[in-house]
Design an enzyme around this catalytic site. Structure first.
Site, PDB file in Angstrom:
ATOM      1  N   GLY A 229     -49.790   4.685 -68.263  1.00 40.96           N
ATOM      2  CA  GLY A 229     -50.521   4.581 -69.513  1.00 40.96           C
ATOM      3  C   GLY A 229     -49.781   3.740 -70.525  1.00 40.96           C
ATOM      4  O   GLY A 229     -48.839   3.014 -70.197  1.00 40.96           O
ATOM      5  N   HIS A 249     -35.672   1.115 -80.185  1.00 42.77           N
ATOM      6  CA  HIS A 249     -34.989  -0.105 -80.654  1.00 42.77           C
ATOM      7  C   HIS A 249     -35.723  -1.387 -80.252  1.00 42.77           C
ATOM      8  O   HIS A 249     -35.378  -2.464 -80.741  1.00 42.77           O
ATOM      9  CB  HIS A 249     -33.535  -0.132 -80.186  1.00 42.77           C
ATOM     10  CG  HIS A 249     -33.319  -0.292 -78.707  1.00 42.77           C
ATOM     11  ND1 HIS A 249     -32.176   0.126 -78.077  1.00 42.77           N
ATOM     12  CD2 HIS A 249     -34.089  -0.822 -77.720  1.00 42.77           C
ATOM     13  CE1 HIS A 249     -32.229  -0.143 -76.793  1.00 42.77           C
ATOM     14  NE2 HIS A 249     -33.389  -0.725 -76.556  1.00 42.77           N
TER      15      HIS A 249
END
Length: 347
Positions: A229, A249
């Site tokens: 997904g 990040h």
């Protein structure tokens, strides 16, 4: 000596700044030719290495002389041996530097680093500017780079896992969802060390190609569901902990808030979101080596994606925008100042 010469730094101080790329190519070419694996735990003559690599005799001799100067090899009695540093480039090294080299020497990545100035001037990742697509979209079109990328992530995780399992308690959770969990290296280690925990591995279809094999090899496939997904859309519901390792990040603030909100919406009552990430330190609070490692990683984010290495306070601000609050920060005592940041719902 002229007065101006007295102000010159030592060669070892300025050489990496000017010719660091050359040192990287010396190490990478040595690895790509297969020299570290040919030497292994023994020693080899130049003729043996020429025969094993098929390289030109004189050029290989000169390359290995440079590799010795760079600290990868020692040469004695016309035989070559690996140093501790050189052993990192063997295929059986836990932190397989050869895999990292393969990713960073791929033309799409190498050229993106060459355009760092454009990223600084425009505020856009230089990977996007050079290649016409963001890195994650690009991986869907280049199976070679995708393989290098996922291998690099897996080898980095393999080195971090012992420290993470030592310093972070996963046994308090019944069901963990590893969001963007790559091929399952991280989650399989968690499940193997915590027999009472079930897992869900969630990622894009391409990233999950090797997941079943990784989970089976670790003996945890019966306790782990694999779900494909997009974490910008929705996440599997009902987990006690939603793990985001080396994910936040990669993304700009707005994207991070979307991911965190989707985790918050999916988690069971009383659940937690755990962000495993490098943390940008405050000035003068860590060693120069750690400060440089994290600073370079932050620039890699600038080159490759729209994200950054954030401070604890910056993570706390992201959590607040997603109706979460920072509950705990755990240093994990592994390279690149890796931490676990736990967030819970504000209400």
């Amino acid at each position: 000596m002229r007065e101006a010469d007295a102000d010159l730094p030592e060669t070892e101080e300025f050489l990496p700044l000017i010719l660091g790329f050359a040192i990287s190519q010396i190490a990478g070419t040595t690895a790509r030719l297969g020299v570290p694996d040919l030497i292994g735990n023994s020693s080899r003559t130049l003729d043996e290495l020429v025969g094993g690599t098929g390289a030109d005799h004189d050029c290989l001799r000169r390359l290995l002389r440079a590799a010795e100067a760079a600290g990868l090899l020692v040469i004695g009695e016309d035989r070559y041996q690996l140093t501790r540093l050189g052993r990192l480039f063997r295929g059986d090294s836990p932190w397989n530097a050869r895999v990292h080299d393969a990713m960073h020497s791929h033309p799409a990545v190498w050229q993106a680093w060459g355009s760092l100035e454009d990223a600084v001037r425009t505020g856009k990742p230089s990977f996007d500017l050079v290649n016409g697509a963001g890195v994650f979209d690009y991986l869907d079109t280049d199976s070679t780079l995708a393989g290098h990328f996922h291998e690099t992530m897996a080898t980095g995780t393999a080195v971090q896992v012992p420290a993470i399992l030592t310093h972070f308690d996963f046994g308090r959770f019944g069901h963990v969802v590893d969001c963007g969990g790559g091929n399952g290296t991280f989650l399989s280690a968690i499940l193997a060390a915590n027999e009472g925990v079930r897992g869900t591995l969630f990622n894009s279809p391409g990233a999950l190609a090797q997941a079943q094999a990784v989970l089976a090899e670790a003996g945890v496939a019966d306790r782990c569901e694999i779900v494909a997904g997009d974490f910008f859309t929705a996440l599997p519901p009902g987990g006690d902990a939603y793990l985001l390792k080396s994910v936040i990040h990669d993304w700009d603030d707005e994207s991070c808030v979307r991911i965190l909100r989707n985790c918050r919406d999916a988690m069971a009552p009383g659940g937690r979101i755990v962000v495993f990430t490098s943390v940008m330190p405050e000035r003068d609070t860590v060693t120069p080596a750690d400060a440089l490692a994290v600073a370079v990683q932050d620039i890699e984010m600038m080159v490759m994606c729209p994200g950054s290495i954030r401070t604890v306070a910056e993570h706390e601000a992201l959590f607040a925008r997603a109706d979460l609050k920072l509950a705990e920060v755990t240093p994990l005592h592994c390279p690149f100042l890796f931490h676990a940041l736990e967030a819970v719902g504000q209400r």
